[in-house]
Design a protein around this motif. Structure first.
Motif, PDB file in Angstrom:
ATOM      1  N   ARG A 129       0.847  -1.208   0.000  1.00 35.38           N
ATOM      2  CA  ARG A 129       0.000   0.000   0.000  1.00 35.38           C
ATOM      3  C   ARG A 129       0.877   1.251   0.000  1.00 35.38           C
ATOM      4  NH1 ARG A 129      -5.207  -1.257   0.234  1.00 35.38           N
ATOM      5  NH2 ARG A 129      -5.907  -3.047   1.486  1.00 35.38           N
ATOM      6  N   GLY A 130       1.995   1.172   0.713  1.00 29.12           N
ATOM      7  CA  GLY A 130       2.919   2.296   0.724  1.00 29.12           C
ATOM      8  C   GLY A 130       3.495   2.572  -0.664  1.00 29.12           C
ATOM      9  N   LEU A 131       3.746   1.508  -1.410  1.00 26.85           N
ATOM     10  CA  LEU A 131       4.263   1.669  -2.770  1.00 26.85           C
ATOM     11  C   LEU A 131       3.208   2.256  -3.699  1.00 26.85           C
ATOM     12  CD1 LEU A 131       6.301  -1.647  -3.080  1.00 26.85           C
ATOM     13  CD2 LEU A 131       7.181   0.667  -2.749  1.00 26.85           C
ATOM     14  N   ILE A 132       1.947   1.870  -3.480  1.00 28.89           N
ATOM     15  CA  ILE A 132       0.863   2.464  -4.269  1.00 28.89           C
ATOM     16  C   ILE A 132       0.762   3.961  -3.967  1.00 28.89           C
ATOM     17  CG2 ILE A 132      -1.635   2.558  -4.596  1.00 28.89           C
ATOM     18  CD1 ILE A 132      -1.730  -0.437  -4.310  1.00 28.89           C
ATOM     19  N   ALA A 133       0.954   4.321  -2.709  1.00 24.41           N
ATOM     20  CA  ALA A 133       0.915   5.737  -2.334  1.00 24.41           C
ATOM     21  C   ALA A 133       1.986   6.527  -3.092  1.00 24.41           C
ATOM     22  CB  ALA A 133       1.114   5.888  -0.832  1.00 24.41           C
ATOM     23  N   GLN A 134       3.155   5.913  -3.286  1.00 25.49           N
ATOM     24  CA  GLN A 134       4.216   6.576  -4.056  1.00 25.49           C
ATOM     25  C   GLN A 134       3.810   6.742  -5.518  1.00 25.49           C
ATOM     26  OE1 GLN A 134       8.036   4.637  -3.480  1.00 25.49           O
ATOM     27  NE2 GLN A 134       7.670   4.408  -1.291  1.00 25.49           N
ATOM     28  N   GLU A 135       3.093   5.752  -6.044  1.00 24.76           N
ATOM     29  CA  GLU A 135       2.604   5.867  -7.419  1.00 24.76           C
ATOM     30  C   GLU A 135       1.598   7.010  -7.535  1.00 24.76           C
ATOM     31  OE1 GLU A 135       2.091   1.968  -9.709  1.00 24.76           O
ATOM     32  OE2 GLU A 135       1.856   1.344  -7.629  1.00 24.76           O
ATOM     33  N   GLU A 136       0.724   7.123  -6.543  1.00 26.37           N
ATOM     34  CA  GLU A 136      -0.277   8.182  -6.567  1.00 26.37           C
ATOM     35  C   GLU A 136       0.382   9.563  -6.532  1.00 26.37           C
ATOM     36  OE1 GLU A 136      -2.509   6.809  -3.172  1.00 26.37           O
ATOM     37  OE2 GLU A 136      -4.193   6.217  -4.464  1.00 26.37           O
ATOM     38  N   PHE A 152       6.592  -1.492  -7.323  1.00 28.11           N
ATOM     39  CA  PHE A 152       5.433  -2.261  -6.870  1.00 28.11           C
ATOM     40  C   PHE A 152       5.484  -3.677  -7.430  1.00 28.11           C
ATOM     41  CE2 PHE A 152       1.214  -4.025  -7.413  1.00 28.11           C
ATOM     42  CZ  PHE A 152       0.628  -3.821  -6.174  1.00 28.11           C
ATOM     43  N   HIS A 153       5.728  -3.808  -8.718  1.00 32.74           N
ATOM     44  CA  HIS A 153       5.752  -5.125  -9.354  1.00 32.74           C
ATOM     45  C   HIS A 153       6.892  -5.991  -8.813  1.00 32.74           C
ATOM     46  CE1 HIS A 153       2.572  -4.719 -12.392  1.00 32.74           C
ATOM     47  NE2 HIS A 153       2.910  -3.435 -12.419  1.00 32.74           N
ATOM     48  N   GLU A 154       8.054  -5.371  -8.609  1.00 37.11           N
ATOM     49  CA  GLU A 154       9.191  -6.128  -8.088  1.00 37.11           C
ATOM     50  C   GLU A 154       8.923  -6.638  -6.680  1.00 37.11           C
ATOM     51  OE1 GLU A 154      12.847  -4.013  -8.342  1.00 37.11           O
ATOM     52  OE2 GLU A 154      12.704  -3.716 -10.505  1.00 37.11           O
ATOM     53  N   ARG A 155       8.388  -5.772  -5.828  1.00 43.36           N
ATOM     54  CA  ARG A 155       8.147  -6.165  -4.435  1.00 43.36           C
ATOM     55  C   ARG A 155       7.020  -7.184  -4.337  1.00 43.36           C
ATOM     56  NH1 ARG A 155      11.539  -6.696  -1.227  1.00 43.36           N
ATOM     57  NH2 ARG A 155      10.271  -6.276   0.610  1.00 43.36           N
ATOM     58  N   ARG A 196      -2.746   5.219 -16.191  1.00 43.97           N
ATOM     59  CA  ARG A 196      -1.995   5.072 -14.938  1.00 43.97           C
ATOM     60  C   ARG A 196      -2.939   5.053 -13.739  1.00 43.97           C
ATOM     61  NH1 ARG A 196       1.400   8.641 -17.810  1.00 43.97           N
ATOM     62  NH2 ARG A 196       0.917  10.491 -16.563  1.00 43.97           N
ATOM     63  N   ARG A 197      -3.936   5.897 -13.773  1.00 43.13           N
ATOM     64  CA  ARG A 197      -4.883   5.942 -12.650  1.00 43.13           C
ATOM     65  C   ARG A 197      -5.721   4.671 -12.559  1.00 43.13           C
ATOM     66  NH1 ARG A 197      -6.418  12.368 -13.370  1.00 43.13           N
ATOM     67  NH2 ARG A 197      -4.867  13.137 -11.859  1.00 43.13           N
ATOM     68  N   ARG A 198      -6.103   4.119 -13.710  1.00 45.75           N
ATOM     69  CA  ARG A 198      -6.849   2.856 -13.690  1.00 45.75           C
ATOM     70  C   ARG A 198      -5.964   1.729 -13.145  1.00 45.75           C
ATOM     71  NH1 ARG A 198      -9.036   4.566 -18.726  1.00 45.75           N
ATOM     72  NH2 ARG A 198      -7.658   3.191 -19.909  1.00 45.75           N
ATOM     73  N   GLY A 199      -4.694   1.779 -13.494  1.00 49.40           N
ATOM     74  CA  GLY A 199      -3.768   0.775 -12.983  1.00 49.40           C
ATOM     75  C   GLY A 199      -3.657   0.821 -11.481  1.00 49.40           C
ATOM     76  N   ILE A 200      -3.620   2.020 -10.918  1.00 48.74           N
ATOM     77  CA  ILE A 200      -3.548   2.177  -9.462  1.00 48.74           C
ATOM     78  C   ILE A 200      -4.802   1.607  -8.799  1.00 48.74           C
ATOM     79  CG2 ILE A 200      -3.628   3.884  -7.598  1.00 48.74           C
ATOM     80  CD1 ILE A 200      -1.694   5.593  -9.265  1.00 48.74           C
ATOM     81  N   ARG A 201      -5.962   1.878  -9.375  1.00 48.02           N
ATOM     82  CA  ARG A 201      -7.203   1.342  -8.798  1.00 48.02           C
ATOM     83  C   ARG A 201      -7.202  -0.188  -8.834  1.00 48.02           C
ATOM     84  NH1 ARG A 201      -9.513   5.784 -11.632  1.00 48.02           N
ATOM     85  NH2 ARG A 201     -10.178   4.446 -13.352  1.00 48.02           N
ATOM     86  N   SER A 202      -6.659  -0.742  -9.887  1.00 48.10           N
ATOM     87  CA  SER A 202      -6.580  -2.206  -9.991  1.00 48.10           C
ATOM     88  C   SER A 202      -5.624  -2.775  -8.947  1.00 48.10           C
ATOM     89  CB  SER A 202      -6.117  -2.608 -11.393  1.00 48.10           C
ATOM     90  OG  SER A 202      -6.071  -4.013 -11.519  1.00 48.10           O
ATOM     91  N   GLN A 203      -4.528  -2.082  -8.690  1.00 46.36           N
ATOM     92  CA  GLN A 203      -3.591  -2.517  -7.650  1.00 46.36           C
ATOM     93  C   GLN A 203      -4.252  -2.472  -6.270  1.00 46.36           C
ATOM     94  OE1 GLN A 203      -0.268   0.115  -8.166  1.00 46.36           O
ATOM     95  NE2 GLN A 203       0.601  -1.066  -9.863  1.00 46.36           N
ATOM     96  N   GLN A 204      -5.026  -1.424  -6.039  1.00 48.29           N
ATOM     97  CA  GLN A 204      -5.724  -1.314  -4.755  1.00 48.29           C
ATOM     98  C   GLN A 204      -6.713  -2.462  -4.572  1.00 48.29           C
ATOM     99  OE1 GLN A 204      -7.181   2.658  -5.424  1.00 48.29           O
ATOM    100  NE2 GLN A 204      -5.566   3.604  -4.187  1.00 48.29           N
ATOM    101  N   ARG A 205      -7.383  -2.851  -5.651  1.00 49.53           N
ATOM    102  CA  ARG A 205      -8.308  -3.986  -5.604  1.00 49.53           C
ATOM    103  C   ARG A 205      -7.549  -5.266  -5.268  1.00 49.53           C
ATOM    104  NH1 ARG A 205     -12.582  -6.666  -4.048  1.00 49.53           N
ATOM    105  NH2 ARG A 205     -13.218  -8.331  -5.487  1.00 49.53           N
ATOM    106  N   LEU A 206      -6.380  -5.429  -5.868  1.00 44.93           N
ATOM    107  CA  LEU A 206      -5.563  -6.607  -5.571  1.00 44.93           C
ATOM    108  C   LEU A 206      -5.235  -6.667  -4.088  1.00 44.93           C
ATOM    109  CD1 LEU A 206      -3.762  -9.030  -6.393  1.00 44.93           C
ATOM    110  CD2 LEU A 206      -1.904  -7.379  -6.691  1.00 44.93           C
ATOM    111  N   LEU A 207      -4.842  -5.548  -3.517  1.00 45.36           N
ATOM    112  CA  LEU A 207      -4.462  -5.550  -2.101  1.00 45.36           C
ATOM    113  C   LEU A 207      -5.654  -5.849  -1.198  1.00 45.36           C
ATOM    114  CD1 LEU A 207      -1.801  -2.745  -1.691  1.00 45.36           C
ATOM    115  CD2 LEU A 207      -1.592  -5.084  -2.517  1.00 45.36           C
TER     116      LEU A 207
END
Length: 249
Positions: A129-136, A152-155, A196-207
């Motif tokens: 979630r912290g990495l997503i915050a950096q993306e935002e 994000f992908h690496e971690r 990019r914003r849609r990608g972030i929302r998808s990452q949040q759904r994954l988490l």
């Protein structure tokens, strides 16, 4: 019957020094000594020593500093150097970009499933979630976002616990980061920002799925996500790894 050939002296020296560095007996930044000292230590000619040092320097394990105060400096093995070297192998073979994305799309959903099954997954989810915050924070800056997205992908793979797969993921992300940058710098800036914003929302759904411990749903969601990402990237002009590795930011 022919006797087996012995290794050349430079290779023997390189093997011995490499073993010391990899085993941690020579730490990062530690001096191995000056060239004359190493010549005496190994009982070889200066040309043989220099050939051995060239081998190790090419592997990123040493730096040879010239001059009176110079010497041979050891470096701990660098996973990113390994990743870059592997990426160059793909480039040399002109591997299709689609092949790289397919490998990544196979790897990451399995990592997501593994994390979801862990008892102590909450700290992992918190880190992601912290990495997503950096993306935002960097979403409007294509280059900075590309770096944050790659992290994000690496971690995601690294936190699944398999170090070998983590190194493979780093190799793939060396290439994918460039693909993200290429897409982000497309003429349709608004569209790129939306992607990019849609990608972030998808990452949040994954988490959310990881946090809930739903491995099957996390795997399915991330496989679908990676398929979409692949289609977006492959819609650009770059069709091979060599195209992206030659892309100038």
């Amino acid at each position: 019957m022919k006797r087996p050939r012995t290794r050349e002296k430079p290779q023997q020296i390189a093997d011995e020094l490499r073993a010391l560095i990899v085993a941690g007996e020579l730490s990062e930044g530690e001096s191995l000594g000056l060239e004359p000292q190493l010549v005496e230590r190994f009982g070889v000619s200066r040309p043989s020593l220099r050939e051995a040092l060239r081998i190790l320097e090419a592997e990123g394990l040493i730096t040879v500093v010239r001059g009176v105060r110079g010497g041979v400096i050891a470096h701990a093995p660098d996973e990113r150097q390994t990743a870059r070297t592997a990426a160059m192998v793909l480039q040399a073979r002109n591997v299709a970009l689609a092949d790289v994305f397919e490998a990544r799309a196979l790897l990451e959903p399995l990592a997501a499933k593994a994390i979801a099954s862990m008892r102590r997954r909450r700290p992992i989810v918190a880190e992601l979630r912290g990495l997503i915050a950096q993306e935002e924070e960097t979403v409007a800056d294509p280059e900075a976002f590309g770096v944050a997205n790659a992290a994000f992908h690496e971690r995601l793979v690294a936190l699944a616990g398999n170090q070998t797969l983590s190194i493979v993921a780093e190799m793939l992300n060396e290439i994918v980061t460039r693909a993200v940058t290429a897409v982000s710098q497309d003429e349709d800036v608004v569209g790129s920002l939306a992607i990019r914003r849609r990608g972030i929302r998808s990452q949040q759904r994954l988490l959310d799925l990881l946090d809930a411990g739903d491995g099957a749903a996390a795997e399915e969601h991330w496989r679908a996500h990676m398929a979409v990402v692949g289609r977006v990237m492959l819609g650009q002009e770059a069709s091979t790894v060599v195209d992206l590795l030659n892309h100038h930011d």
